[in-house]
Write a protein that holds these residues in place. Structure first.
Motif, short mmCIF file in Angstrom:
data_model
loop_
_atom_site.label_atom_id
_atom_site.label_comp_id
_atom_site.label_asym_id
_atom_site.label_seq_id
_atom_site.Cartn_x
_atom_site.Cartn_y
_atom_site.Cartn_z
N LEU A 161 -32.76 -86.89 -76.74
CA LEU A 161 -31.96 -86.89 -77.97
C LEU A 161 -31.49 -88.28 -78.37
O LEU A 161 -31.15 -88.51 -79.53
N ALA A 208 -25.56 -81.29 -84.62
CA ALA A 208 -24.91 -80.12 -84.06
C ALA A 208 -25.49 -78.82 -84.61
O ALA A 208 -25.96 -78.75 -85.75
N SER A 209 -25.44 -77.77 -83.78
CA SER A 209 -25.84 -76.44 -84.20
C SER A 209 -24.77 -75.84 -85.11
O SER A 209 -23.64 -76.35 -85.20
N ARG A 249 -29.86 -76.14 -77.50
CA ARG A 249 -29.84 -75.86 -78.93
C ARG A 249 -30.20 -77.10 -79.74
O ARG A 249 -30.95 -77.02 -80.72
N ARG A 250 -29.70 -78.25 -79.33
CA ARG A 250 -30.03 -79.49 -80.05
C ARG A 250 -31.50 -79.85 -79.89
O ARG A 250 -32.12 -80.37 -80.81
N ARG A 307 -33.39 -77.84 -82.33
CA ARG A 307 -33.31 -78.44 -83.66
C ARG A 307 -34.22 -79.66 -83.76
O ARG A 307 -34.90 -79.86 -84.77
N ARG A 308 -34.26 -80.49 -82.72
CA ARG A 308 -35.13 -81.65 -82.71
C ARG A 308 -36.59 -81.21 -82.83
O ARG A 308 -37.37 -81.82 -83.58
N GLU A 320 -19.59 -79.19 -81.25
CA GLU A 320 -19.75 -77.80 -80.81
C GLU A 320 -18.82 -77.46 -79.66
O GLU A 320 -18.48 -76.29 -79.46
N TRP A 363 -20.14 -84.35 -79.85
CA TRP A 363 -20.44 -82.95 -79.54
C TRP A 363 -19.37 -82.05 -80.17
O TRP A 363 -18.56 -81.44 -79.46
N ASP A 392 -31.81 -82.81 -86.51
CA ASP A 392 -30.97 -83.35 -85.44
C ASP A 392 -29.52 -82.98 -85.70
O ASP A 392 -29.15 -82.55 -86.80
#
Length: 222
Positions: free
Chosen positions: A156, A206-207, A194-195, A198-199, A20, A18, A204
Motif C-alpha cells: 500500500l 479507506a473503506s 479491505r484496502r 480496493r487497490r 476506519e 486509518w 485506494d
C-alpha cells in the motif's frame, strides 16, 4: 507542547491514516483502546520509514533511531511520546529492536513470496510476541500471518506498478486471512485486507463505514 499533547499528535496522525479504526475499535475492550491506538501508530511509523517515499536513506536512518529507542524502552527509558503508553508494558522491546532491520531490507524485495516471507520472519515473530504481550492474547499459530500483513503494508505504500505478482494486492489477497493472535492484530489485518481489495480494483484509501465495520466484526470473532 505537553507530553500528553505530543502523544495525542501521534495518535491523531495514525487516525488520519486509518480513519476506519475509529469505527473498528468498538470491538476492542475499552481498557485496551488507547494502547491499541499507540501500538498501531508505532507500527505505522515503522511502515512509513521502511517503505514510503522514493529515497530509502531517510527511512533507514529513522528505523535505526527506533532501534536505539526500543533498546531504551527495555531499560525503562523513553524519548518518543508513544513510550508514554507502551514502554512500561511487559514485553521484550530489546528483541523487537534487534528485528527492525528486516523491515528496511524488505524494501527492495521483488517477486518471490517465499523469500519475502522468510526475510520478514524475524520481525514478524517479534511483532507477534509483542502484540501477544500487550493485549494478553495467544501467539498466532504462524508468524507468517504477521509477515503477510507487513507485505500488505508495503504494497500500500508503494506505487501499484512497483509491487506486482505475488507481492502485489492480488497476490496477497490469494493468501488465507489472519484468523488468530490478538484481536487488535486481527482487526488491523482485516482493515488492511479491505484496502488491498480496493487497490486491486484500482482504488485506494479507506473503506466505507459499513465495509470497515463488517470486516472488523468478522475479525473480532476470529
Amino acid at each position: 507542547m505537553s507530553d500528553r499533547d505530543a502523544l495525542l499528535a501521534f495518535l491523531d496522525k495514525a487516525q488520519t491514516q486509518w480513519p476506519e479504526w475509529v469505527l473498528a475499535e468498538v470491538f476492542v475492550p475499552v481498557p485496551q483502546r488507547e494502547q491499541a491506538r499507540a501500538w498501531l501508530a508505532l507500527r505505522g511509523e515503522w511502515a512509513d520509514a521502511a517503505w514510503a517515499g522514493v529515497d530509502p536513506v531517510p527511512g533507514a536512518a529513522k528505523l535505526g533511531w527506533w532501534q536505539e529507542e526500543l533498546q531504551g524502552w527495555a531499560r525503562n527509558a523513553y524519548r518518543h511520546p508513544l513510550g508514554q503508553v507502551l514502554q512500561k508494558q511487559p514485553v521484550d522491546w530489546a528483541t523487537l529492536a534487534q528485528a527492525l532491520p528486516a523491515l528496511a531490507a524488505s524494501r527492495v524485495q521483488q517477486g518471490d513470496l517465499g523469500n519475502a516471507l522468510r526475510g520478514l520472519e524475524p520481525v514478524a515473530q517479534a511483532l507477534a510476541a509483542t502484540a501477544a504481550g500487550l493485549f494478553a492474547a495467544p501467539l498466532p499459530a504462524e508468524a507468517q500471518d504477521v509477515a503477510v500483513t507487513l507485505l500488505g503494508e508495503r504494497a500500500l505504500r508503494m506505487p501499484p506498478s512497483g509491487v506486482q505478482g505475488a507481492l502485489g494486492a492480488a497476490g496477497l489477497l490469494a493468501l488465507p486471512r489472519f484468523t488468530d493472535g490478538s484481536r487488535v492484530e486481527r482487526i488491523h489485518a482485516a482493515l488492511l485486507r479491505r484496502r488491498l481489495q480496493r487497490r486491486r480494483s484500482g482504488r485506494d484509501g479507506a473503506s466505507s463505514r459499513i465495509a470497515a465495520l463488517l470486516a472488523a466484526w468478522r475479525a473480532a470473532r476470529g
